[in-house]
Design a protein around this motif. Sequence first.
Motif, PDB file in Angstrom:
ATOM      1  N   ASN A 194       0.825  -1.211   0.000  1.00 26.69           N
ATOM      2  CA  ASN A 194       0.000   0.000   0.000  1.00 26.69           C
ATOM      3  C   ASN A 194       0.857   1.258   0.000  1.00 26.69           C
TER       4      ASN A 194
ATOM      5  N   THR B  84       4.884 -12.390 -14.113  1.00 29.55           N
ATOM      6  CA  THR B  84       3.840 -11.645 -13.413  1.00 29.55           C
ATOM      7  C   THR B  84       2.693 -12.572 -13.057  1.00 29.55           C
ATOM      8  N   ALA B  85       1.836 -12.102 -12.192  1.00 29.07           N
ATOM      9  CA  ALA B  85       0.698 -12.902 -11.747  1.00 29.07           C
ATOM     10  C   ALA B  85      -0.197 -13.299 -12.918  1.00 29.07           C
ATOM     11  N   PHE B  86      -0.174 -12.498 -13.997  1.00 29.72           N
ATOM     12  CA  PHE B  86      -1.053 -12.772 -15.143  1.00 29.72           C
ATOM     13  C   PHE B  86      -0.395 -13.677 -16.179  1.00 29.72           C
TER      14      PHE B  86
ATOM     15  N   ARG C  20       8.507  -9.706 -17.136  1.00 30.49           N
ATOM     16  CA  ARG C  20       9.116  -8.375 -17.212  1.00 30.49           C
ATOM     17  C   ARG C  20      10.530  -8.462 -16.667  1.00 30.49           C
TER      18      ARG C  20
ATOM     19  N   ARG D  35       7.334   8.307  -7.850  1.00 26.24           N
ATOM     20  CA  ARG D  35       6.866   8.718  -9.173  1.00 26.24           C
ATOM     21  C   ARG D  35       5.670   9.645  -9.054  1.00 26.24           C
TER      22      ARG D  35
ATOM     23  N   CYS E  95       3.459   9.937 -11.521  1.00 29.03           N
ATOM     24  CA  CYS E  95       2.304   9.290 -12.157  1.00 29.03           C
ATOM     25  C   CYS E  95       2.656   7.872 -12.558  1.00 29.03           C
TER      26      CYS E  95
ATOM     27  N   MET F 102      -7.604   0.226   0.834  1.00 33.76           N
ATOM     28  CA  MET F 102      -6.549  -0.250  -0.070  1.00 33.76           C
ATOM     29  C   MET F 102      -6.800  -1.680  -0.546  1.00 33.76           C
TER      30      MET F 102
ATOM     31  N   LEU G 144      -6.275  -2.794  -4.197  1.00 32.32           N
ATOM     32  CA  LEU G 144      -5.027  -3.287  -4.789  1.00 32.32           C
ATOM     33  C   LEU G 144      -5.144  -4.762  -5.106  1.00 32.32           C
TER      34      LEU G 144
ATOM     35  N   GLN H 131      -6.187  -6.618  -8.952  1.00 30.94           N
ATOM     36  CA  GLN H 131      -5.041  -7.309  -9.526  1.00 30.94           C
ATOM     37  C   GLN H 131      -5.283  -8.822  -9.530  1.00 30.94           C
ATOM     38  N   ASN H 132      -6.558  -9.220  -9.511  1.00 29.85           N
ATOM     39  CA  ASN H 132      -6.901 -10.632  -9.383  1.00 29.85           C
ATOM     40  C   ASN H 132      -6.666 -11.374 -10.710  1.00 29.85           C
ATOM     41  N   PRO H 133      -5.725 -12.333 -10.725  1.00 23.16           N
ATOM     42  CA  PRO H 133      -5.373 -13.007 -11.982  1.00 23.16           C
ATOM     43  C   PRO H 133      -6.533 -13.777 -12.607  1.00 23.16           C
ATOM     44  N   GLU H 134      -7.412 -14.360 -11.770  1.00 28.10           N
ATOM     45  CA  GLU H 134      -8.530 -15.134 -12.333  1.00 28.10           C
ATOM     46  C   GLU H 134      -9.485 -14.202 -13.089  1.00 28.10           C
TER      47      GLU H 134
ATOM     48  N   ALA I 207      -8.661 -11.389 -14.345  1.00 26.92           N
ATOM     49  CA  ALA I 207      -7.919 -10.918 -15.524  1.00 26.92           C
ATOM     50  C   ALA I 207      -8.037 -11.927 -16.665  1.00 26.92           C
TER      51      ALA I 207
ATOM     52  N   GLY J 130       1.103   6.563 -16.092  1.00 29.79           N
ATOM     53  CA  GLY J 130       0.781   5.638 -15.010  1.00 29.79           C
ATOM     54  C   GLY J 130       0.170   4.354 -15.555  1.00 29.79           C
TER      55      GLY J 130
ATOM     56  N   HIS K 172       2.920   2.323 -17.122  1.00 20.94           N
ATOM     57  CA  HIS K 172       3.673   1.650 -16.064  1.00 20.94           C
ATOM     58  C   HIS K 172       2.979   0.346 -15.653  1.00 20.94           C
TER      59      HIS K 172
ATOM     60  N   ARG L 211       4.533  -3.268 -16.104  1.00 20.08           N
ATOM     61  CA  ARG L 211       4.801  -3.906 -14.801  1.00 20.08           C
ATOM     62  C   ARG L 211       4.126  -5.273 -14.710  1.00 20.08           C
ATOM     63  N   HIS L 212       2.934  -5.389 -15.286  1.00 18.46           N
ATOM     64  CA  HIS L 212       2.186  -6.643 -15.218  1.00 18.46           C
ATOM     65  C   HIS L 212       2.198  -7.398 -16.549  1.00 18.46           C
TER      66      HIS L 212
ATOM     67  N   PRO M 125      -4.418  -3.280 -13.012  1.00 20.34           N
ATOM     68  CA  PRO M 125      -4.437  -4.174 -14.170  1.00 20.34           C
ATOM     69  C   PRO M 125      -5.833  -4.479 -14.705  1.00 20.34           C
ATOM     70  N   LEU M 126      -6.776  -4.756 -13.791  1.00 22.22           N
ATOM     71  CA  LEU M 126      -8.130  -5.066 -14.269  1.00 22.22           C
ATOM     72  C   LEU M 126      -8.784  -3.844 -14.904  1.00 22.22           C
TER      73      LEU M 126
END
Lengths: 365, 374
Positions: A284, A345-347, A351, A363, A365, B1, B4, B8-11, B13, B36, B39, B43-44, B222-223
């Motif tokens: 967080n 990554t989780a998906f 990376r 950052r 943004c 929070m 978050l 970001q739940n892969p299932e 997604a 953003g 990013h 990132r994902h 991500p979602l």
Amino acid sequence: MADTETLSGTAVEPPAAPDFSGWSCPLPLRDHPRVVMGHGGGGAMSAELVENVFAPAFGGRTLATLGDSAVVELGGARLAFSTDSFVVRPLFFPGGSIGDLAVNGTVNDLAMSGARAAYLSCGFILEEGVEMAVVDRVARALGAAARRAGVEVATGDTKVVEAGHGDGVYLNTAGIGLVPAGVDIRPQRAVPGDVVIVSGAIGLHGVAIMSVREGLEFGVEIESDCAALGGLVDAMLAVTPDLHVLRDPTRGGLAAALNEIAAGAGVGVVLSERAVPVPPQVANACAVLGLDPMYVANEGKLVAFVPRREADAVLAAMRSHPLGTEAAVIGECVADHPGMVVARTAFGGTRVVDLPMGEQLPRIC
Amino acid sequence: MKYLEEFQNPELASGLLADIRATVTRPWALMEVCGGQTHTIIRHAIDQLLPDGVELIHGPGCPVCVTPLEMIDRALAIAARPDVVFCSFGDMLRVPGTDRDLFRVRGEGGDVRVVYSPLDALRIARDNPDREVVFFGIGFETTAPPNAMAVHQARKLGIRNFSMLVSHVRVPPAIEAIMASPDCRVQGFLAAGHVCSVMGTAEYPALAERHEVPIVVTGFEPLDILEGIRRTVRQLERGEHAVENAYARAVRPEGNPAARAMLEDVFEVTDRAWRGIGVIPQSGWRLSERYRDHDAEHRFDVTGITTREPAQCRSGEVLQGLLKPHQCEAFGTTCTPRTPLGATMVSSEGACAAYYLYRRLSTPPAPKEASRVG
């Protein structure tokens, strides 16, 4: 836009129309004629400073291994030898103090060679005007941490700098310890097939320091994980002396530690991002600040490269130790992409987790 | 929070990705406007998971990178003054000016401080009445309201030693400029959700109508990104071009009226240069005449600056999807992650670095003629 234009006041010569074909992010500067903060950030700039300035000037063979500590032979004994300086602000923070760090940091650097720290030196650099009560409190914290770690502060030194030329209290500690027979732990020993284990939740120390330093409130108090890891390493060595690599992921975090190992051994590392233990309060805080937990400092964690056949036993031993209850397998060492760390990554995508340049910056943004 | 984890739940997604795959019948090029969002995508690794043919073109939506060189040089000149405390968001410290950055200014003795809010800079000004405190006010519509609030407060509280160097940029004029570019390949936009949470969505229907592109207001997890992509390709497949709000938990059509009122009071719209792109009409904000006393550009007469942008690599074309990294003649030879010629080879977010890692052995370099894009 490779053009040159002279500005006077706020007038800028406008081009005819916006042109998106040449747009890209500007490249950060690399070669600095003066020291900047990034040279101490534990990333690429720190490494370049050592490689380009210190190593050629000192010329020692041992330094070239660039581990957390040096292993040297002296009078028939194999000694691990390490030094570290501490310039943390504030001096006292949730979960520890500069005194704790000064002991644990050096003890842990020795432990990463498999050595149990025996003796420490301690240098105090004090700023004129700092309250004696503060010095006393730091010294007591340092003494208590040394007793907890089972190490003796055997020698020391004090210097005072003029007011305005320091930041209250700086510390330096150096330590020595014996490396047990049959133990050879160094970054170069990582080989494809090794299992990568981290001893617990990452990012706590860096977030704890940031929250008090910047006055940021994250709803819960986040404590540093500052701890001496000698006992945990002993527990691991009791399972097998054949640990390949241990690393204490402090500045630059887990990402810097893994990149240094990958580069040092010429191997690749593949992480499973979901397996990396990131506590919710760290996730967080990092989300708010635009930081990546993988790059945030730890002070009571280690990352281990262990032969696959020993991994289950080593993991069990770690989990049975108070400082390793949340130990987790986070990835493996591979022959592909030598020198590079890649996260799945989780998906299901991948990376690159690269070496940070200097300091990690919040950052916008 | 808890968002978050939930977003970001892969299932979930996987379900969205399956839906996108089932929807897409031909190639589409979408642009995510905000840095953003870029990013999150990198990132994902969301871009790797999309069906072949769905291409994400990263927009010039990082305010740090688009801050014009002359403004950076002006900031450096102000920050180097002995009477100034220069406050900035952290990531501006590494952005190079013509020959140095704010880190270097700090190394040379300048008092440069990272703050997390412009109100921190205001506090520093209040506590140091004998110093000039300057805040570097950059960013899109998202960071503009708190920056406006800081200037408003400075005037209200009579904190005269506080000023702001303003280089704010606005998203809709940038979308207009991109779409008006002759070689524009973008067929749909993911609009920046946080910008819309301030400004609302009123500026977008005319853009969608004029250029016949779907615009989907999209969040940052991500979602959120996948949902934005799903809705955009669904519109494209149907031949529609409407404005949709896929970020309703944060964005109301009218935005945030209080924030907008603050912007209107403190700022005025101006033409703004974007680094590497040029001037986009009406795409920026500067302090309005009423607040001129707190405008660092006027307070510090920083003139005679000569800017010089180093020779660019071809990362601009890479970023726009015109050139694959391995098609650049410097790729893997004079340009590597260790010796980068451009930002795309520097970091894990760089397309060239990713190609260098995964594909340099299987993709021989092949030069390609440069072209333009929006």
